[in-house]
Design a protein around this motif. Structure first.
Motif, PDB file in Angstrom:
ATOM      1  N   PRO A 169       2.022   5.088   0.204  1.00 27.17           N
ATOM      2  CA  PRO A 169       1.320   6.401   0.660  1.00 27.17           C
ATOM      3  C   PRO A 169       0.595   7.274  -0.500  1.00 27.17           C
ATOM      4  CG  PRO A 169       3.734   6.048   1.470  1.00 27.17           C
ATOM      5  CD  PRO A 169       3.206   5.166   0.346  1.00 27.17           C
ATOM      6  N   ARG A 222       6.027  -0.120   7.346  1.00 30.96           N
ATOM      7  CA  ARG A 222       6.752   1.217   7.136  1.00 30.96           C
ATOM      8  C   ARG A 222       7.136   1.511   5.634  1.00 30.96           C
ATOM      9  NH1 ARG A 222       6.088   3.324  11.960  1.00 30.96           N
ATOM     10  NH2 ARG A 222       6.396   1.889  13.983  1.00 30.96           N
ATOM     11  N   LEU A 223       6.989   2.923   5.200  1.00 31.41           N
ATOM     12  CA  LEU A 223       7.613   3.063   3.971  1.00 31.41           C
ATOM     13  C   LEU A 223       9.002   2.464   3.830  1.00 31.41           C
ATOM     14  CD1 LEU A 223       7.114   4.460   1.093  1.00 31.41           C
ATOM     15  CD2 LEU A 223       7.889   6.634   2.280  1.00 31.41           C
ATOM     16  N   ASP A 232      -6.750   4.758  -1.063  1.00 33.86           N
ATOM     17  CA  ASP A 232      -6.658   3.781  -0.225  1.00 33.86           C
ATOM     18  C   ASP A 232      -7.049   2.419  -1.502  1.00 33.86           C
ATOM     19  OD1 ASP A 232      -5.100   4.882   1.741  1.00 33.86           O
ATOM     20  OD2 ASP A 232      -7.019   5.002   3.056  1.00 33.86           O
ATOM     21  N   THR A 274       2.400   2.696   6.321  1.00 31.53           N
ATOM     22  CA  THR A 274       1.880   2.190   5.219  1.00 31.53           C
ATOM     23  C   THR A 274       0.651   1.163   5.284  1.00 31.53           C
ATOM     24  OG1 THR A 274       3.163   0.668   4.050  1.00 31.53           O
ATOM     25  CG2 THR A 274       3.847   3.010   3.562  1.00 31.53           C
ATOM     26  N   GLN A 288       9.798  10.842   6.341  1.00 30.97           N
ATOM     27  CA  GLN A 288       8.608   9.656   5.353  1.00 30.97           C
ATOM     28  C   GLN A 288       8.897   8.391   5.737  1.00 30.97           C
ATOM     29  OE1 GLN A 288       8.852  11.635   1.360  1.00 30.97           O
ATOM     30  NE2 GLN A 288       6.822  11.684   1.661  1.00 30.97           N
ATOM     31  N   ARG A 315       1.074  -1.097   0.016  1.00 31.23           N
ATOM     32  CA  ARG A 315       0.038  -0.101  -0.054  1.00 31.23           C
ATOM     33  C   ARG A 315       0.927   1.075   0.156  1.00 31.23           C
ATOM     34  NH1 ARG A 315      -4.729   0.488   4.354  1.00 31.23           N
ATOM     35  NH2 ARG A 315      -5.131  -1.409   3.309  1.00 31.23           N
ATOM     36  N   PHE A 349       6.868   6.579   7.970  1.00 30.85           N
ATOM     37  CA  PHE A 349       5.289   6.468   7.754  1.00 30.85           C
ATOM     38  C   PHE A 349       4.741   5.200   7.567  1.00 30.85           C
ATOM     39  CE2 PHE A 349       1.696   6.938   4.832  1.00 30.85           C
ATOM     40  CZ  PHE A 349       0.790   7.664   5.607  1.00 30.85           C
TER      41      PHE A 349
END
Length: 156
Positions: free
Chosen positions: A20, A65-66, A102, A58, A53, A18, A56
């Motif tokens: 961002p 995380r990213l 999303d 996701t 970032q 997924r 972040f």
């Protein structure tokens, strides 16, 4: 620049990545797809300019995380526009993607979740950078005109 608005990234059920919202993704050829010689993948960038970032989240369900997904593919370009994208990439163009929502079950006019070609999709816009805008707009519009989803997408 050519923009295709109101499109999707296909294959979330397969990739389970997924990205961002509004992160710039890239499109490239998928050379190893034996089922579709025109297939193109959507890739996350290898790096981001803002290190803040990286943490972040996701996907909170899976704890991703990213920084965990950078450089990975997150889906496919819809089959109907993949030949146009392949042509543009083969002729020196560059294609980027920004997600606009999303992952969701595919929605009209895309095939229903239970139909062939249906599934979970990521809403997005495609941005095509080329030195041959007139010819590439023609190619894109031709391929979109052959798709059952043609009324959903807008070429700007």
């Amino acid at each position: 620049m050519i923009t295709i608005k109101n499109s999707v990234i296909k294959g979330y059920h397969e990739f389970k990545i997924r990205p961002p919202l509004q992160l710039t993704l890239r499109v490239d050829r998928e050379y190893t797809n034996i089922h579709d010689v025109s297939a193109c993948l959507v890739w996350l960038p290898d790096t981001v300019s803002d290190n803040d970032q990286l943490d972040f989240v996701t996907d909170s369900k899976r704890g991703l995380r990213l920084k965990d997904i950078l450089g990975l593919p997150c889906g496919h370009v819809p089959r109907g526009i993949a030949p146009a994208f392949r042509y543009i990439l083969d002729n020196g163009g560059r294609i980027e993607v920004k997600t606009t929502g999303d992952p969701v079950p595919s929605f009209y006019p895309w095939p229903d979740v239970k139909e062939k070609g249906g599934g979970i999709v990521i809403p997005c816009d495609y941005f095509i950078y080329t030195n041959n805008k007139t010819a590439h707009v023609t190619v894109i519009k031709h391929h979109i005109s052959l798709m059952s989803e043609k009324d959903a997408m807008a070429v700007v």
